[in-house]
Design a protein around this motif. Sequence first.
Motif, PDB file in Angstrom:
ATOM      1  N   GLY A 178       9.598  -7.279   0.842  1.00 18.42           N
ATOM      2  CA  GLY A 178      10.197  -8.643   1.365  1.00 18.42           C
ATOM      3  C   GLY A 178      11.315  -8.219   2.682  1.00 18.42           C
ATOM      4  N   GLY A 179      11.736  -9.533   3.107  1.00 18.62           N
ATOM      5  CA  GLY A 179      12.820  -9.036   3.971  1.00 18.62           C
ATOM      6  C   GLY A 179      12.284  -8.713   5.555  1.00 18.62           C
ATOM      7  N   LEU A 180      12.939  -7.944   6.527  1.00 17.52           N
ATOM      8  CA  LEU A 180      12.613  -7.413   7.501  1.00 17.52           C
ATOM      9  C   LEU A 180      11.505  -6.406   7.440  1.00 17.52           C
ATOM     10  N   ASP A 181      11.808  -5.617   6.440  1.00 14.41           N
ATOM     11  CA  ASP A 181      10.759  -4.475   6.434  1.00 14.41           C
ATOM     12  C   ASP A 181       9.454  -4.438   5.715  1.00 14.41           C
ATOM     13  N   GLY A 182       9.351  -6.124   5.102  1.00 16.95           N
ATOM     14  CA  GLY A 182       7.918  -6.279   4.554  1.00 16.95           C
ATOM     15  C   GLY A 182       7.354  -5.408   3.424  1.00 16.95           C
ATOM     16  N   ASP A 183       6.230  -4.549   3.790  1.00 11.40           N
ATOM     17  CA  ASP A 183       5.584  -3.661   2.750  1.00 11.40           C
ATOM     18  C   ASP A 183       5.977  -2.291   2.970  1.00 11.40           C
ATOM     19  N   ALA A 184       6.847  -1.957   3.761  1.00 13.18           N
ATOM     20  CA  ALA A 184       6.956  -0.392   4.401  1.00 13.18           C
ATOM     21  C   ALA A 184       7.865   0.172   3.101  1.00 13.18           C
ATOM     22  N   PRO A 185       8.723  -0.531   2.404  1.00 13.92           N
ATOM     23  CA  PRO A 185       9.321   0.161   1.174  1.00 13.92           C
ATOM     24  C   PRO A 185       8.244   0.444   0.217  1.00 13.92           C
ATOM     25  N   ALA A 186       7.180  -0.180   0.249  1.00 17.03           N
ATOM     26  CA  ALA A 186       6.364   0.123  -0.985  1.00 17.03           C
ATOM     27  C   ALA A 186       5.678   1.250  -0.642  1.00 17.03           C
ATOM     28  N   GLU A 187       5.258   1.414   0.867  1.00 12.07           N
ATOM     29  CA  GLU A 187       4.727   2.926   1.298  1.00 12.07           C
ATOM     30  C   GLU A 187       5.576   4.123   0.828  1.00 12.07           C
ATOM     31  N   GLN A 188       7.091   3.855   0.979  1.00 12.09           N
ATOM     32  CA  GLN A 188       7.923   4.843   0.584  1.00 12.09           C
ATOM     33  C   GLN A 188       8.112   5.197  -0.842  1.00 12.09           C
ATOM     34  N   LEU A 189       7.970   4.274  -1.774  1.00 15.28           N
ATOM     35  CA  LEU A 189       7.853   4.335  -2.945  1.00 15.28           C
ATOM     36  C   LEU A 189       6.779   5.067  -3.366  1.00 15.28           C
ATOM     37  N   ILE A 190       5.598   4.521  -3.012  1.00 13.34           N
ATOM     38  CA  ILE A 190       4.339   5.349  -3.475  1.00 13.34           C
ATOM     39  C   ILE A 190       4.053   6.671  -2.892  1.00 13.34           C
ATOM     40  N   LEU A 191       4.894   6.905  -1.873  1.00 12.21           N
ATOM     41  CA  LEU A 191       4.786   8.369  -1.361  1.00 12.21           C
ATOM     42  C   LEU A 191       5.623   9.153  -2.118  1.00 12.21           C
ATOM     43  N   GLU A 192       6.884   8.633  -2.563  1.00  3.32           N
ATOM     44  CA  GLU A 192       7.710   9.510  -3.502  1.00  3.32           C
ATOM     45  C   GLU A 192       7.039   9.613  -5.007  1.00  3.32           C
ATOM     46  N   GLN A 193       6.376   8.778  -5.259  1.00  2.00           N
ATOM     47  CA  GLN A 193       5.597   8.892  -6.450  1.00  2.00           C
ATOM     48  C   GLN A 193       4.529   9.965  -6.691  1.00  2.00           C
ATOM     49  N   ASP A 194       3.873   9.960  -5.293  1.00  5.43           N
ATOM     50  CA  ASP A 194       2.661  10.971  -5.085  1.00  5.43           C
ATOM     51  C   ASP A 194       3.313  12.191  -5.203  1.00  5.43           C
ATOM     52  N   GLN A 195       4.707  12.543  -4.398  1.00  4.52           N
ATOM     53  CA  GLN A 195       5.153  13.653  -4.374  1.00  4.52           C
ATOM     54  C   GLN A 195       5.447  14.260  -5.605  1.00  4.52           C
ATOM     55  N   GLU A 196       6.080  13.324  -6.517  1.00  4.69           N
ATOM     56  CA  GLU A 196       6.321  13.734  -7.758  1.00  4.69           C
ATOM     57  C   GLU A 196       5.146  14.258  -8.500  1.00  4.69           C
ATOM     58  N   ILE A 197       4.098  13.369  -8.373  1.00  2.00           N
ATOM     59  CA  ILE A 197       2.896  13.958  -9.191  1.00  2.00           C
ATOM     60  C   ILE A 197       2.505  15.167  -8.557  1.00  2.00           C
ATOM     61  N   ALA A 198       2.403  15.313  -7.397  1.00  2.00           N
ATOM     62  CA  ALA A 198       2.127  16.665  -6.703  1.00  2.00           C
ATOM     63  C   ALA A 198       3.006  17.806  -7.390  1.00  2.00           C
ATOM     64  N   ARG A 199       3.957  17.610  -7.534  1.00  2.00           N
ATOM     65  CA  ARG A 199       5.018  18.694  -7.975  1.00  2.00           C
ATOM     66  C   ARG A 199       4.803  18.947  -9.470  1.00  2.00           C
ATOM     67  N   LYS A 200       4.419  17.997 -10.003  1.00  2.00           N
ATOM     68  CA  LYS A 200       4.073  18.338 -11.641  1.00  2.00           C
ATOM     69  C   LYS A 200       2.813  18.775 -11.699  1.00  2.00           C
ATOM     70  N   SER A 201       1.777  18.515 -10.933  1.00  2.00           N
ATOM     71  CA  SER A 201       0.646  18.921 -11.129  1.00  2.00           C
ATOM     72  C   SER A 201       0.240  20.428 -10.281  1.00  2.00           C
ATOM     73  N   GLY A 202       1.280  20.754  -9.272  1.00  2.00           N
ATOM     74  CA  GLY A 202       1.099  21.896  -8.767  1.00  2.00           C
ATOM     75  C   GLY A 202       0.049  22.036  -7.603  1.00  2.00           C
ATOM     76  N   ARG A 203      -0.358  20.709  -7.233  1.00  2.00           N
ATOM     77  CA  ARG A 203      -1.229  20.462  -6.154  1.00  2.00           C
ATOM     78  C   ARG A 203      -0.488  19.957  -4.732  1.00  2.00           C
ATOM     79  N   PRO A 204      -0.891  20.180  -3.774  1.00  2.00           N
ATOM     80  CA  PRO A 204      -0.180  19.338  -2.514  1.00  2.00           C
ATOM     81  C   PRO A 204      -0.399  17.964  -2.610  1.00  2.00           C
ATOM     82  N   ALA A 205       0.527  17.297  -1.982  1.00  2.00           N
ATOM     83  CA  ALA A 205       0.620  15.875  -2.081  1.00  2.00           C
ATOM     84  C   ALA A 205      -0.378  15.420  -0.844  1.00  2.00           C
ATOM     85  N   ARG A 206      -1.162  14.177  -1.356  1.00  2.00           N
ATOM     86  CA  ARG A 206      -1.966  13.722  -0.290  1.00  2.00           C
ATOM     87  C   ARG A 206      -1.502  12.689   0.794  1.00  2.00           C
TER      88      ARG A 206
END
Length: 83
Positions: A38-66
């Motif tokens: 919400g707010g002025l950013d709209g859904d942009a914070p969601a993309e940032q959160l999902i990107l952070e989650q993907d990076q954490e998953i990639a770090r744990k799995s040893g694969r590059p983030a998509r």
Amino acid sequence: MAKRIKSLPQERGFVLFDVVYADGSRASNRRVPVEILGGLDGDAPAEQLILEQDQEIARKSGRPAREIQSLSRSPIPSPKLIA
């Protein structure tokens, strides 16, 4: 006995997103807390959160983030009657 309507996930404090990655793969129903949206950013914070989650998953799995190609809200499912 009265029928009960199943509650929707969005009523519990989360919004669901569908993610399409650059390699063509798709992840459905990624949960994002309503508080960061919400707010002025709209859904942009969601993309940032999902990107952070993907990076954490990639770090744990040893694969590059998509790389995320697109991000959209999942359609709200119609309520189902529970007998």
